[in-house]
Scaffold this active site. Structure first.
Site, PDB file in Angstrom:
ATOM      1  N   PRO A  21       0.845  -1.200   0.000  1.00  0.00           N
ATOM      2  CA  PRO A  21       0.000   0.000   0.000  1.00  0.00           C
ATOM      3  C   PRO A  21       0.878   1.246   0.000  1.00  0.00           C
ATOM      4  O   PRO A  21       1.815   1.346   0.784  1.00  0.00           O
ATOM      5  CB  PRO A  21      -0.770  -0.118   1.324  1.00  0.00           C
ATOM      6  CG  PRO A  21       0.084  -0.976   2.201  1.00  0.00           C
ATOM      7  CD  PRO A  21       0.837  -1.901   1.290  1.00  0.00           C
ATOM      8  N   ALA A  23       0.148   5.369  -0.097  1.00  0.00           N
ATOM      9  CA  ALA A  23      -0.815   6.467  -0.187  1.00  0.00           C
ATOM     10  C   ALA A  23      -0.405   7.407  -1.314  1.00  0.00           C
ATOM     11  O   ALA A  23       0.765   7.757  -1.447  1.00  0.00           O
ATOM     12  CB  ALA A  23      -0.857   7.217   1.143  1.00  0.00           C
ATOM     13  N   GLN A  75      -6.812  -1.525   2.601  1.00  0.00           N
ATOM     14  CA  GLN A  75      -6.189  -1.203   3.894  1.00  0.00           C
ATOM     15  C   GLN A  75      -6.939  -0.105   4.644  1.00  0.00           C
ATOM     16  O   GLN A  75      -7.247   0.947   4.077  1.00  0.00           O
ATOM     17  CB  GLN A  75      -4.736  -0.757   3.709  1.00  0.00           C
ATOM     18  CG  GLN A  75      -4.032  -0.685   5.064  1.00  0.00           C
ATOM     19  CD  GLN A  75      -2.636  -0.106   4.997  1.00  0.00           C
ATOM     20  OE1 GLN A  75      -2.464   1.046   4.623  1.00  0.00           O
ATOM     21  NE2 GLN A  75      -1.646  -0.900   5.367  1.00  0.00           N
ATOM     22  N   CYS A 105       2.062   3.262   9.593  1.00  0.00           N
ATOM     23  CA  CYS A 105       2.217   4.637   9.110  1.00  0.00           C
ATOM     24  C   CYS A 105       2.916   5.485  10.180  1.00  0.00           C
ATOM     25  O   CYS A 105       2.460   5.554  11.319  1.00  0.00           O
ATOM     26  CB  CYS A 105       0.854   5.239   8.757  1.00  0.00           C
ATOM     27  SG  CYS A 105       1.025   6.907   8.103  1.00  0.00           S
ATOM     28  N   ASN A 204       8.774  -7.121   3.854  1.00  0.00           N
ATOM     29  CA  ASN A 204       8.734  -5.847   3.132  1.00  0.00           C
ATOM     30  C   ASN A 204       9.894  -4.941   3.553  1.00  0.00           C
ATOM     31  O   ASN A 204      10.258  -4.892   4.719  1.00  0.00           O
ATOM     32  CB  ASN A 204       7.387  -5.152   3.404  1.00  0.00           C
ATOM     33  CG  ASN A 204       7.323  -3.723   2.882  1.00  0.00           C
ATOM     34  OD1 ASN A 204       7.142  -2.786   3.656  1.00  0.00           O
ATOM     35  ND2 ASN A 204       7.480  -3.537   1.588  1.00  0.00           N
ATOM     36  N   GLY A 205      10.421  -4.245   2.555  1.00  0.00           N
ATOM     37  CA  GLY A 205      11.454  -3.243   2.809  1.00  0.00           C
ATOM     38  C   GLY A 205      12.696  -3.482   1.985  1.00  0.00           C
ATOM     39  O   GLY A 205      13.388  -4.485   2.155  1.00  0.00           O
ATOM     40  N   ASP A 206      12.932  -2.568   1.031  1.00  0.00           N
ATOM     41  CA  ASP A 206      14.168  -2.556   0.246  1.00  0.00           C
ATOM     42  C   ASP A 206      14.323  -3.731  -0.716  1.00  0.00           C
ATOM     43  O   ASP A 206      15.448  -4.083  -1.066  1.00  0.00           O
ATOM     44  CB  ASP A 206      15.398  -2.486   1.166  1.00  0.00           C
ATOM     45  CG  ASP A 206      15.447  -1.203   1.981  1.00  0.00           C
ATOM     46  OD1 ASP A 206      14.598  -0.320   1.734  1.00  0.00           O
ATOM     47  OD2 ASP A 206      16.312  -1.092   2.855  1.00  0.00           O
ATOM     48  N   GLY A 228       7.093  -1.796  -2.507  1.00  0.00           N
ATOM     49  CA  GLY A 228       6.430  -0.506  -2.622  1.00  0.00           C
ATOM     50  C   GLY A 228       7.144   0.420  -3.580  1.00  0.00           C
ATOM     51  O   GLY A 228       6.921   0.393  -4.795  1.00  0.00           O
ATOM     52  N   ARG A 229       8.082   1.228  -3.049  1.00  0.00           N
ATOM     53  CA  ARG A 229       8.701   2.300  -3.836  1.00  0.00           C
ATOM     54  C   ARG A 229       9.366   1.812  -5.110  1.00  0.00           C
ATOM     55  O   ARG A 229       9.392   2.516  -6.112  1.00  0.00           O
ATOM     56  CB  ARG A 229       9.739   3.027  -2.967  1.00  0.00           C
ATOM     57  CG  ARG A 229       9.117   3.804  -1.828  1.00  0.00           C
ATOM     58  CD  ARG A 229      10.137   4.193  -0.801  1.00  0.00           C
ATOM     59  NE  ARG A 229      10.696   3.016  -0.130  1.00  0.00           N
ATOM     60  CZ  ARG A 229      11.725   3.044   0.695  1.00  0.00           C
ATOM     61  NH1 ARG A 229      12.324   4.180   0.944  1.00  0.00           N
ATOM     62  NH2 ARG A 229      12.153   1.935   1.271  1.00  0.00           N
TER      63      ARG A 229
HETATM   64  C1  LIG Z   1       4.682   7.455  -0.570  1.00  0.00           C
HETATM   65  C2  LIG Z   1       4.467   6.296   0.369  1.00  0.00           C
HETATM   66  C3  LIG Z   1       3.192   6.012   0.812  1.00  0.00           C
HETATM   67  C4  LIG Z   1       2.973   4.942   1.686  1.00  0.00           C
HETATM   68  N1  LIG Z   1       1.696   4.662   2.087  1.00  0.00           N
HETATM   69  C5  LIG Z   1       1.464   3.590   2.890  1.00  0.00           C
HETATM   70  C6  LIG Z   1       0.134   3.237   3.268  1.00  0.00           C
HETATM   71  O1  LIG Z   1      -0.855   3.881   2.882  1.00  0.00           O
HETATM   72  N2  LIG Z   1      -0.021   2.150   4.076  1.00  0.00           N
HETATM   73  C7  LIG Z   1       1.051   1.405   4.520  1.00  0.00           C
HETATM   74  O2  LIG Z   1       0.860   0.428   5.237  1.00  0.00           O
HETATM   75  N3  LIG Z   1       2.304   1.712   4.156  1.00  0.00           N
HETATM   76  C8  LIG Z   1       2.534   2.774   3.351  1.00  0.00           C
HETATM   77  N4  LIG Z   1       3.813   3.050   2.953  1.00  0.00           N
HETATM   78  C9  LIG Z   1       4.912   2.129   3.315  1.00  0.00           C
HETATM   79  C10 LIG Z   1       5.113   1.081   2.208  1.00  0.00           C
HETATM   80  O3  LIG Z   1       3.976   0.259   2.061  1.00  0.00           O
HETATM   81  C11 LIG Z   1       6.336   0.182   2.495  1.00  0.00           C
HETATM   82  O4  LIG Z   1       6.149  -0.436   3.737  1.00  0.00           O
HETATM   83  C12 LIG Z   1       7.650   0.949   2.511  1.00  0.00           C
HETATM   84  O5  LIG Z   1       7.739   1.848   1.420  1.00  0.00           O
HETATM   85  C13 LIG Z   1       8.859  -0.016   2.483  1.00  0.00           C
HETATM   86  O6  LIG Z   1       8.816  -0.861   1.360  1.00  0.00           O
HETATM   87  P1  LIG Z   1       9.681  -0.563   0.015  1.00  0.00           P
HETATM   88  O7  LIG Z   1      11.128  -0.527   0.415  1.00  0.00           O
HETATM   89  O8  LIG Z   1       9.358  -1.715  -0.887  1.00  0.00           O
HETATM   90  O9  LIG Z   1       9.204   0.754  -0.509  1.00  0.00           O
HETATM   91  C14 LIG Z   1       4.063   4.146   2.123  1.00  0.00           C
HETATM   92  C15 LIG Z   1       5.350   4.451   1.675  1.00  0.00           C
HETATM   93  C16 LIG Z   1       5.564   5.504   0.813  1.00  0.00           C
HETATM   94  C17 LIG Z   1       6.969   5.791   0.334  1.00  0.00           C
END
Ligand SMILES: Cc1cc2nc3c(=O)[nH]c(=O)nc-3n(C[C@H](O)[C@H](O)[C@H](O)COP(=O)(O)O)c2cc1C
Length: 326
Positions: A21, A23, A75, A105, A204-206, A228-229
């Site tokens: 997720p 946002a 979510q 969050c 999750n993460g990186d 995510g990112r």
């Molecule tokens: C712009 C942005 C918005 C996010 N919005 C949410 C959200 O709505 N709900 C949530 O659980 N995590 C949110 N996250 C966290 C991501 O879901 C994820 O846990 C985090 O970016 C780490 O994963 P990644 O390294 O794959 O990006 C958000 C992260 C970013 C950068």
């Protein structure tokens, strides 16, 4: 069911990768693209349980998924057990496959209302929230947590409470609330959670690419990886991860032309779902990601980030494409 599938409650997840997720990012058009490009399921942007319980039109707009996205997880964020249960009932009317609780969050506006990562500090209340939501709906309820508030010392306790309260899976972002997005994600905590519970654990993460996905699964034993990112401007990542996890084959990266074609396709989908104004506005972050590193794109960047006219945007993307190798 192939051997790459995972069950979350009764829901069959057809592979090992999920779109996290995000946002402002994981709206209908982006979720659809990622699903088409191999993500096994996607999660909506976080939606306010209070907003849904009070009938807010704005909150309801986030529940814009359709059957072509299934399996989909919606979510919710919030802090009051009754409000979360009511929010879950409203979500369930839209027939998602899974409802997820945001326990990660870090944003002040959210945590000062005891929601998001603040739920890690109130595990009893979190348990009540889960029990109430599980009673309120007949689809699986899952959680997405961080490793802790200040230290990575809360995830295991929270995961055990979640499992005992009826949660069907738990996603773990290996950073604390205080770290926000700084430093490297701690994958050891994902392994600790995996060892502590028997429900599926989503790491999750990186995870930036197929090799990292495999490494995370091997190091932590997690059942699914959530990205995510690194998927922004890069929805192909999911198929590349799925194929690598499945066969060890590393598919090539998308070409610059692929990126520009996807940018146009995505822009059209965004406008189709959100209308001209928001369809264009909310594409800006995606467009910036699609053109990042594309030779010759830099001079166009500023205009792409400010232009409101979709036809002009598509012309510009076409001009950049004309300048890159076939
Ligand atoms: C712009 C942005 C918005 C996010 N919005 C949410 C959200 O709505 N709900 C949530 O659980 N995590 C949110 N996250 C966290 C991501 O879901 C994820 O846990 C985090 O970016 C780490 O994963 P990644 O390294 O794959 O990006 C958000 C992260 C970013 C950068």
């Amino acid at each position: 069911m192939n051997d790459m599938s995972v069950k979350i409650g009764g829901v069959n997840i057809p592979g090992r990768t999920a779109l996290a997720p995000l946002a402002g990012i994981t709206d209908r058009s982006f979720r659809m693209l990622c699903r088409q490009q191999g993500a096994s399921f996607a999660v909506t942007e976080m939606v306010s349980a209070k907003g849904l319980a009070e009938g807010s039109e704005r909150s309801n707009q986030y529940l814009d998924f359709e059957a072509d996205e299934f399996p989909i997880s919606a979510q919710l964020f919030g802090s009051e057990p009754e409000v979360m249960a009511e929010g879950a009932r409203v979500v369930a009317e839209r027939n998602p496959d899974i409802i997820d609780i945001n326990c990660g969050c870090p944003v002040k506006k959210i945590v000062t209302k005891n929601a998001g990562a603040a739920l890690l500090n109130t595990p009893d209340r979190l348990g009540q929230i889960i029990v109430g939501m599980v009673r309120a709906v007949d689809i699986p309820v899952t959680l997405k947590i961080r490793s802790g508030w200040a230290q990575a010392d809360q995830a295991v306790t929270v995961a055990r409470i979640a499992e005992d309260s009826g949660a069907a899976a738990i996603a773990v972002h290996g950073r604390t609330r205080e770290a926000k997005f700084a430093g490297r994600a701690d994958w050891d905590i994902i392994a600790e959670v995996k060892n502590a519970v028997s429900i599926p654990v989503i790491g999750n993460g990186d995870v930036r690419g197929p090799e990292a996905a495999k490494e995370m699964m091997q190091k932590t034993g997690c059942d699914l990886v959530m990205v995510g990112r690194w998927a922004i401007g890069n929805p192909w990542l999911f198929k590349r991860m799925e194929v690598f996890l499945n066969t060890g084959e590393l598919l090539p990266e998308p070409t610059d032309r692929d990126r520009l074609e996807m940018a146009v396709h995505h822009l059209k989908a965004s406008i189709a779902f959100k209308g001209l104004r928001y369809g264009v506005l909310e594409m800006r972050r995606h467009l910036a990601a699609y053109i990042k590193g594309v030779p010759g794109a830099t001079p166009y960047r500023r205009t792409l980030m400010t232009e409101d006219d979709p036809n002009h945007l598509m012309d510009l993307l076409g001009q950049i494409k004309a300048g890159v190798a076939a």
